[in-house]
Design an enzyme around this catalytic site. Structure first.
Site, PDB file in Angstrom:
ATOM      1  CD  GLN A  82      -2.229  -1.388   2.819  1.00 24.11           C
ATOM      2  OE1 GLN A  82      -3.219  -0.820   3.265  1.00 24.11           O
ATOM      3  NE2 GLN A  82      -1.515  -2.212   3.540  1.00 24.11           N
ATOM      4  CG  ASN A  83       4.151   1.234   2.343  1.00 24.02           C
ATOM      5  OD1 ASN A  83       3.077   1.462   2.906  1.00 24.02           O
ATOM      6  ND2 ASN A  83       5.115   0.543   2.896  1.00 24.02           N
ATOM      7  CB  CYS A 114      -2.806  19.156 -22.432  1.00 29.84           C
ATOM      8  SG  CYS A 114      -3.053  18.605 -20.750  1.00 29.84           S
ATOM      9  CB  CYS A 148      -1.499  14.907 -17.797  1.00 27.63           C
ATOM     10  SG  CYS A 148      -2.504  16.354 -18.198  1.00 27.63           S
ATOM     11  CB  CYS A 195      -3.132  14.770 -22.251  1.00 27.59           C
ATOM     12  SG  CYS A 195      -1.524  15.268 -21.602  1.00 27.59           S
ATOM     13  CG  HIS A 251      -2.889   2.499  -1.824  1.00 25.61           C
ATOM     14  ND1 HIS A 251      -2.815   2.451  -0.454  1.00 25.61           N
ATOM     15  CD2 HIS A 251      -4.068   1.893  -2.155  1.00 25.61           C
ATOM     16  CE1 HIS A 251      -3.896   1.840   0.026  1.00 25.61           C
ATOM     17  NE2 HIS A 251      -4.670   1.488  -0.989  1.00 25.61           N
TER      18      HIS A 251
END
Ligand code: OAD
Length: 258
Positions: A112-113, A162, A138, A141, A130
Protein backbone atom coordinates in the site's frame (compact mmCIF):
# COMPACT_ATOMS: atom_id res chain seq x y z
CA UNK A 1 0.94 -20.89 18.11
CA UNK A 2 0.09 -18.80 21.18
CA UNK A 3 2.13 -21.08 23.40
CA UNK A 4 5.35 -20.40 21.47
CA UNK A 5 7.93 -17.96 22.78
CA UNK A 6 9.37 -15.27 20.50
CA UNK A 7 12.36 -17.35 19.36
CA UNK A 8 10.13 -20.27 18.50
CA UNK A 9 7.81 -17.99 16.53
CA UNK A 10 10.74 -16.68 14.52
CA UNK A 11 11.86 -20.29 13.89
CA UNK A 12 8.38 -21.26 12.79
CA UNK A 13 8.12 -18.23 10.49
CA UNK A 14 11.47 -19.10 8.89
CA UNK A 15 10.29 -22.68 8.38
CA UNK A 16 7.03 -21.53 6.78
CA UNK A 17 8.98 -19.39 4.32
CA UNK A 18 11.47 -22.19 3.56
CA UNK A 19 8.63 -24.64 2.91
CA UNK A 20 6.70 -22.26 0.62
CA UNK A 21 7.07 -21.39 -3.02
CA UNK A 22 4.27 -18.96 -3.69
CA UNK A 23 4.32 -16.22 -1.06
CA UNK A 24 2.23 -13.05 -0.80
CA UNK A 25 3.88 -10.38 1.33
CA UNK A 26 1.45 -7.56 2.13
CA UNK A 27 3.07 -4.37 3.39
CA UNK A 28 1.91 -1.05 4.81
CA UNK A 29 3.31 2.15 6.27
CA UNK A 30 4.79 0.35 9.30
CA UNK A 31 7.42 -1.25 7.08
CA UNK A 32 8.77 2.22 6.26
CA UNK A 33 8.57 3.42 9.88
CA UNK A 34 12.16 2.32 10.50
CA UNK A 35 13.17 4.58 7.58
CA UNK A 36 11.81 7.48 9.63
CA UNK A 37 8.52 7.85 7.73
CA UNK A 38 5.37 8.52 9.75
CA UNK A 39 2.56 5.98 9.55
CA UNK A 40 -1.02 7.12 8.75
CA UNK A 41 -2.67 5.82 11.93
CA UNK A 42 -1.43 5.08 15.44
CA UNK A 43 1.38 6.84 17.30
CA UNK A 44 2.67 9.87 15.34
CA UNK A 45 0.25 9.04 12.48
CA UNK A 46 -0.33 11.55 9.68
CA UNK A 47 -4.09 11.30 10.04
CA UNK A 48 -4.17 11.71 13.81
CA UNK A 49 -4.92 15.43 13.83
CA UNK A 50 -7.98 14.90 11.65
CA UNK A 51 -8.50 18.51 10.62
CA UNK A 52 -6.08 20.45 8.44
CA UNK A 53 -5.20 24.13 9.10
CA UNK A 54 -7.51 24.86 6.12
CA UNK A 55 -10.44 23.67 8.24
CA UNK A 56 -11.17 20.53 6.27
CA UNK A 57 -10.51 16.91 7.14
CA UNK A 58 -7.26 15.45 5.79
CA UNK A 59 -9.35 12.79 3.97
CA UNK A 60 -11.12 15.63 2.14
CA UNK A 61 -7.90 17.58 1.42
CA UNK A 62 -6.21 14.63 -0.28
CA UNK A 63 -9.24 13.30 -2.11
CA UNK A 64 -9.86 12.82 -5.81
CA UNK A 65 -12.66 15.38 -5.51
CA UNK A 66 -10.27 18.03 -4.13
CA UNK A 67 -7.74 17.31 -6.88
CA UNK A 68 -10.47 18.29 -9.36
CA UNK A 69 -11.95 21.17 -7.37
CA UNK A 70 -8.82 22.80 -5.96
CA UNK A 71 -5.57 21.12 -7.17
CA UNK A 72 -3.38 23.69 -5.36
CA UNK A 73 -4.93 22.86 -1.98
CA UNK A 74 -4.72 19.11 -2.60
CA UNK A 75 -1.08 19.47 -3.69
CA UNK A 76 -0.27 21.46 -0.54
CA UNK A 77 -1.01 18.39 1.60
CA UNK A 78 0.48 15.91 -0.84
CA UNK A 79 3.75 17.85 -0.67
CA UNK A 80 3.68 17.56 3.13
CA UNK A 81 3.38 13.78 2.86
CA UNK A 82 6.11 13.63 0.20
CA UNK A 83 8.33 15.82 2.38
CA UNK A 84 8.26 13.25 5.15
CA UNK A 85 9.80 10.67 2.77
CA UNK A 86 12.41 13.02 1.30
CA UNK A 87 16.01 12.04 2.01
CA UNK A 88 14.76 8.78 3.48
CA UNK A 89 15.51 5.41 1.96
CA UNK A 90 14.66 1.75 2.33
CA UNK A 91 15.54 -0.12 5.52
CA UNK A 92 16.43 -3.66 6.56
CA UNK A 93 12.80 -4.80 6.16
CA UNK A 94 12.73 -3.84 2.46
CA UNK A 95 16.22 -5.30 2.02
CA UNK A 96 15.30 -8.70 3.50
CA UNK A 97 12.11 -8.82 1.44
CA UNK A 98 14.18 -8.25 -1.73
CA UNK A 99 16.67 -10.95 -0.61
CA UNK A 100 13.84 -13.40 0.02
CA UNK A 101 12.53 -12.82 -3.50
CA UNK A 102 15.91 -13.93 -4.87
CA UNK A 103 15.44 -17.29 -3.13
CA UNK A 104 11.71 -17.44 -3.73
CA UNK A 105 11.05 -16.11 -7.24
CA UNK A 106 7.32 -16.50 -6.70
CA UNK A 107 7.26 -14.10 -3.76
CA UNK A 108 5.03 -11.09 -4.51
CA UNK A 109 5.11 -7.83 -2.57
CA UNK A 110 1.62 -6.38 -2.40
CA UNK A 111 2.20 -2.92 -0.99
CA UNK A 112 0.00 0.00 0.00
CA UNK A 113 3.08 2.20 0.28
CA UNK A 114 3.68 4.96 -2.25
CA UNK A 115 7.36 5.53 -1.29
CA UNK A 116 8.87 3.12 -3.89
CA UNK A 117 11.23 1.70 -1.22
CA UNK A 118 10.53 -1.92 -2.19
CA UNK A 119 11.61 -1.27 -5.77
CA UNK A 120 14.62 0.76 -4.60
CA UNK A 121 15.67 -2.16 -2.35
CA UNK A 122 15.57 -4.53 -5.33
CA UNK A 123 12.13 -6.19 -5.21
CA UNK A 124 10.94 -7.01 -8.72
CA UNK A 125 7.52 -8.62 -8.15
CA UNK A 126 5.98 -5.54 -6.64
CA UNK A 127 2.29 -4.74 -6.84
CA UNK A 128 1.83 -1.09 -5.79
CA UNK A 129 -1.91 -1.00 -5.17
CA UNK A 130 -1.93 2.69 -4.16
CA UNK A 131 0.49 3.79 -6.91
CA UNK A 132 3.65 5.73 -6.13
CA UNK A 133 4.62 9.34 -5.50
CA UNK A 134 7.46 9.42 -7.99
CA UNK A 135 5.27 9.09 -11.06
CA UNK A 136 3.31 12.19 -12.05
CA UNK A 137 0.54 12.00 -14.59
CA UNK A 138 -1.60 14.55 -16.32
CA UNK A 139 -5.18 14.93 -15.07
CA UNK A 140 -6.23 15.45 -18.69
CA UNK A 141 -3.94 13.86 -21.31
CA UNK A 142 -1.62 10.83 -21.38
CA UNK A 143 1.54 12.67 -20.29
CA UNK A 144 3.57 11.07 -17.44
CA UNK A 145 6.93 11.91 -15.90
CA UNK A 146 9.13 10.77 -13.01
CA UNK A 147 10.36 12.95 -10.16
CA UNK A 148 12.32 12.06 -7.03
CA UNK A 149 11.90 15.34 -5.17
CA UNK A 150 8.86 17.63 -5.31
CA UNK A 151 11.12 20.62 -4.57
CA UNK A 152 12.29 20.41 -8.18
CA UNK A 153 8.82 21.07 -9.62
CA UNK A 154 6.41 23.99 -9.44
CA UNK A 155 3.43 23.28 -7.20
CA UNK A 156 0.89 22.53 -8.53
CA UNK A 157 2.77 21.27 -11.59
CA UNK A 158 1.44 21.97 -15.06
CA UNK A 159 1.44 19.47 -17.92
CA UNK A 160 4.01 20.58 -20.54
CA UNK A 161 1.79 19.15 -23.29
CA UNK A 162 -1.77 20.27 -22.55
CA UNK A 163 -1.21 22.84 -19.75
CA UNK A 164 -3.68 21.16 -17.37
CA UNK A 165 -2.57 20.04 -13.87
CA UNK A 166 -0.30 17.08 -13.18
CA UNK A 167 -0.94 14.85 -10.18
CA UNK A 168 0.94 12.05 -8.43
CA UNK A 169 0.02 8.61 -9.69
CA UNK A 170 -1.40 7.61 -6.31
CA UNK A 171 -4.86 6.61 -5.16
CA UNK A 172 -6.46 9.60 -3.45
CA UNK A 173 -9.38 9.30 -1.02
CA UNK A 174 -12.61 8.38 -2.76
CA UNK A 175 -10.86 7.05 -5.88
CA UNK A 176 -11.03 3.60 -7.42
CA UNK A 177 -8.04 1.28 -7.24
CA UNK A 178 -5.92 1.20 -10.40
CA UNK A 179 -6.81 -1.58 -12.84
CA UNK A 180 -3.34 -2.98 -13.60
CA UNK A 181 -2.15 -3.82 -10.06
CA UNK A 182 -5.63 -5.20 -9.25
CA UNK A 183 -5.45 -7.44 -12.30
CA UNK A 184 -2.01 -8.73 -11.27
CA UNK A 185 -3.17 -9.38 -7.73
CA UNK A 186 -6.22 -11.28 -9.00
CA UNK A 187 -4.11 -13.30 -11.43
CA UNK A 188 -1.60 -14.34 -8.75
CA UNK A 189 -4.33 -14.94 -6.15
CA UNK A 190 -6.11 -17.27 -8.56
CA UNK A 191 -2.96 -19.40 -8.71
CA UNK A 192 -3.03 -19.52 -4.90
CA UNK A 193 -0.40 -18.81 -2.26
CA UNK A 194 1.37 -21.25 0.07
CA UNK A 195 1.93 -18.51 2.63
CA UNK A 196 0.63 -14.98 3.30
CA UNK A 197 2.72 -12.53 5.36
CA UNK A 198 1.32 -9.16 6.43
CA UNK A 199 3.80 -6.58 7.73
CA UNK A 200 3.32 -3.04 9.03
CA UNK A 201 -0.32 -2.51 8.14
CA UNK A 202 -3.41 -1.73 10.19
CA UNK A 203 -5.32 -3.83 7.60
CA UNK A 204 -8.22 -1.42 7.19
CA UNK A 205 -9.13 -2.20 3.58
CA UNK A 206 -11.01 -5.30 2.35
CA UNK A 207 -8.50 -5.95 -0.44
CA UNK A 208 -5.78 -6.11 2.26
CA UNK A 209 -7.65 -8.46 4.57
CA UNK A 210 -9.09 -10.71 1.85
CA UNK A 211 -5.83 -12.61 1.03
CA UNK A 212 -5.46 -13.33 4.77
CA UNK A 213 -9.06 -14.60 5.00
CA UNK A 214 -8.52 -16.69 1.86
CA UNK A 215 -5.35 -18.28 3.27
CA UNK A 216 -7.07 -18.98 6.60
CA UNK A 217 -10.05 -20.55 4.76
CA UNK A 218 -7.80 -22.90 2.83
CA UNK A 219 -5.67 -23.82 5.83
CA UNK A 220 -2.53 -22.05 4.58
CA UNK A 221 -0.13 -20.51 7.10
CA UNK A 222 -0.13 -16.76 7.71
CA UNK A 223 2.25 -14.47 9.58
CA UNK A 224 1.60 -10.97 10.91
CA UNK A 225 4.47 -8.62 11.78
CA UNK A 226 3.20 -5.59 13.71
CA UNK A 227 4.33 -4.29 17.13
CA UNK A 228 0.76 -3.47 18.19
CA UNK A 229 -1.22 -5.89 16.07
CA UNK A 230 -4.27 -5.09 13.94
CA UNK A 231 -8.02 -5.75 13.88
CA UNK A 232 -7.36 -9.08 12.16
CA UNK A 233 -4.40 -10.29 14.30
CA UNK A 234 -6.46 -13.22 15.58
CA UNK A 235 -6.63 -14.69 12.05
CA UNK A 236 -2.89 -15.29 11.73
CA UNK A 237 -1.04 -18.52 12.42
CA UNK A 238 1.89 -16.56 13.88
CA UNK A 239 1.97 -13.03 15.31
CA UNK A 240 5.32 -11.31 15.59
CA UNK A 241 4.79 -8.23 17.77
CA UNK A 242 7.98 -6.43 16.78
CA UNK A 243 9.29 -3.93 14.21
CA UNK A 244 9.37 -5.34 10.69
CA UNK A 245 13.12 -4.73 10.15
CA UNK A 246 14.02 -6.64 13.29
CA UNK A 247 11.57 -9.49 12.70
CA UNK A 248 12.54 -10.00 9.06
CA UNK A 249 16.26 -9.80 9.81
CA UNK A 250 15.91 -12.45 12.52
CA UNK A 251 13.82 -14.66 10.25
CA UNK A 252 16.35 -14.30 7.42
CA UNK A 253 19.24 -15.28 9.70
CA UNK A 254 17.35 -18.40 10.80
CA UNK A 255 16.98 -19.36 7.16
CA UNK A 256 20.70 -19.14 6.37
CA UNK A 257 22.56 -22.47 6.25
CA UNK A 258 25.21 -22.82 8.97
P1 OAD B 1 -1.36 2.61 8.99
O1 OAD B 1 -0.74 3.87 9.44
O2 OAD B 1 -2.86 2.52 9.01
O3 OAD B 1 -0.82 1.39 9.86
C1 OAD B 1 0.54 1.19 10.09
C2 OAD B 1 0.70 -0.05 10.94
O4 OAD B 1 2.09 -0.29 11.07
C3 OAD B 1 0.12 0.06 12.34
O5 OAD B 1 -0.72 -1.06 12.59
C4 OAD B 1 1.35 0.05 13.25
O6 OAD B 1 1.11 -0.67 14.46
C5 OAD B 1 2.35 -0.71 12.41
N1 OAD B 1 3.77 -0.37 12.67
C6 OAD B 1 4.31 0.77 13.17
N2 OAD B 1 5.65 0.68 13.22
C7 OAD B 1 5.98 -0.53 12.71
C8 OAD B 1 7.20 -1.22 12.47
N3 OAD B 1 8.39 -0.67 12.76
N4 OAD B 1 7.15 -2.46 11.93
C9 OAD B 1 5.95 -3.05 11.64
N5 OAD B 1 4.77 -2.45 11.85
C10 OAD B 1 4.77 -1.20 12.37
O7 OAD B 1 -0.76 2.30 7.54
P2 OAD B 1 -1.36 1.37 6.39
O8 OAD B 1 -1.96 0.13 6.95
O9 OAD B 1 -0.30 1.25 5.38
O10 OAD B 1 -3.76 4.90 1.68
O11 OAD B 1 -2.51 2.30 5.84
C11 OAD B 1 -3.22 1.89 4.71
C12 OAD B 1 -3.54 3.04 3.82
O12 OAD B 1 -4.26 4.03 4.55
C13 OAD B 1 -2.36 3.80 3.26
O13 OAD B 1 -1.78 3.19 2.14
C14 OAD B 1 -2.99 5.10 2.88
C15 OAD B 1 -3.91 5.33 4.05
O14 OAD B 1 -5.11 5.98 3.74
C16 OAD B 1 -3.74 5.82 0.70
O15 OAD B 1 -3.07 6.83 0.76
C17 OAD B 1 -4.60 5.49 -0.47
Amino acid sequence: MDTLNEDQRIDQAAKFIKDSNRILLITGAGVSAESGLPTYRGEGGLYNDGMTPDGIAIEEAISGRMMQKDPALCWKYLVQIEQSARNATFNRAHEVIALLEKEKPELFVFTQNVDSFHTMAGSKNTIEIHGNFRTLRCTHCHYTSETVDYRTISIPPICPECKKFLRPDVVLFGEMLPEEPLRRLRMESNKGFDLVISAGTSSVFPYITEPVFAAARSGKPTIEINPTGSEISHLFTINLAMPAGIALDRIYHRMLPY
